[in-house]
Scaffold this motif. Structure first.
Motif, short mmCIF file in Angstrom:
data_model
loop_
_atom_site.label_atom_id
_atom_site.label_comp_id
_atom_site.label_asym_id
_atom_site.label_seq_id
_atom_site.Cartn_x
_atom_site.Cartn_y
_atom_site.Cartn_z
N GLU A 174 -36.64 112.20 -87.61
CA GLU A 174 -35.51 112.04 -86.99
C GLU A 174 -34.44 113.23 -86.98
O GLU A 174 -33.18 113.29 -86.81
CB GLU A 174 -34.72 111.07 -87.56
N GLN A 222 -23.93 109.66 -97.48
CA GLN A 222 -23.11 110.76 -97.55
C GLN A 222 -21.98 110.86 -98.65
O GLN A 222 -21.71 111.64 -99.44
CB GLN A 222 -22.64 111.14 -96.18
N SER A 246 -31.92 114.49 -84.28
CA SER A 246 -30.89 113.56 -84.06
C SER A 246 -30.28 113.15 -85.19
O SER A 246 -29.11 112.10 -85.18
CB SER A 246 -31.25 112.48 -83.25
N PHE A 247 -30.55 113.33 -86.45
CA PHE A 247 -30.00 112.79 -87.67
C PHE A 247 -28.41 112.88 -87.84
O PHE A 247 -28.01 114.20 -87.71
CB PHE A 247 -30.79 113.16 -88.98
N PRO A 248 -27.79 112.08 -87.76
CA PRO A 248 -26.20 112.17 -87.90
C PRO A 248 -25.43 112.79 -88.88
O PRO A 248 -24.30 113.14 -88.81
CB PRO A 248 -25.73 110.85 -87.34
N ILE A 249 -26.02 112.78 -90.00
CA ILE A 249 -25.39 113.57 -91.28
C ILE A 249 -26.25 114.77 -91.84
O ILE A 249 -27.46 114.69 -91.48
CB ILE A 249 -25.23 112.61 -92.23
N THR A 280 -36.58 103.71 -85.00
CA THR A 280 -36.13 105.00 -85.05
C THR A 280 -37.58 105.93 -85.33
O THR A 280 -38.41 105.17 -86.09
CB THR A 280 -35.14 105.37 -86.14
N SER A 299 -32.41 106.27 -89.85
CA SER A 299 -30.88 106.67 -89.55
C SER A 299 -30.09 105.47 -89.57
O SER A 299 -28.68 105.59 -89.39
CB SER A 299 -30.85 107.61 -88.37
#
Length: 200
Positions: A87, A71, A90-93, A119, A64
């Motif tokens: 991940e 993206q 909690s992966f942000p995308i 991570t 991450s």
């Protein structure tokens, strides 16, 4: 983009003044659809070059902290994003496919999940047994020498070393393409063994 040691591999880079090293992204050009690894923003030249080679159908993110421009590029080129299962929570995308240890991602490309890095479930990739692609855990701040992520950033040094030992057992590895630092062309297996010997 710069041609690497194989006619189907390219990279583009960005100098990081804080660490005095280059950050790298990889493009694997293949008839079944091109694959990008940890893509940085593309210059106009690199974007044009990539488009001339067929664009991108898949983007693999090793961890991450290496989302970078994934993206944006995936949206622009209609590519799917693949990322570490470790991940997922909690992966942000958004991610289209989660990768686990020993996944056969595509014919000739395998995933290895690394433990103990900064991570969870960071990925290393093995291309046709001879080329190792790493994200954060294994890097090279000095030409010809591999190193570990600094201890302060490791979640568990013992487990991180065990992960690198797994990589060092891949006796056919000749090239190590790192996300951060100097690439290793030739004797990659030996450089991994030296890294283990220095780290214990």
């Amino acid at each position: 983009m710069k041609l690497l040691h194989r006619p189907d591999l390219y990279c583009w880079s960005e100098f990081n003044s804080e660490r005095n090293i280059d950050f790298h992204s990889i493009a694997w050009i293949r008839p079944a659809g091109n694959v990008l690894v940890d893509p940085l923003p593309l210059s106009a030249h690199d974007r044009s070059h990539l488009q001339s080679l067929g664009g991108a159908q898949w983007v693999i993110i090793t961890n991450s902290d290496h989302i970078r421009a994934s993206q944006e590029i995936a949206t622009e080129m209609g590519a799917q994003i693949l990322a570490p299962q470790g991940e997922r929570a909690s992966f942000p995308i958004p991610v289209d496919r989660w990768l686990t240890d020993r996944d056969k991602i595509f014919p000739g490309l395998d995933a290895i999940a690394l433990d103990g890095s900064k991570t969870p479930g960071e990925l290393a990739l093995v291309l046709e047994e001879t080329t190792l692609i790493t994200g954060d855990l294994v890097r090279a701040h000095q030409a010809g020498t591999l190193m570990l992520l600094p201890d302060a950033k490791l979640s568990d040094r013992k487990r991180a070393l065990a992960s690198v030992r797994r990589l060092a057992q891949l006796s056919a590895i000749s090239t190590v393409l790192v996300g951060d630092g100097w690439q290793v062309f030739g004797d990659g297996h030996l450089r991994l063994q030296e890294l283990i010997a220095r780290s214990i």
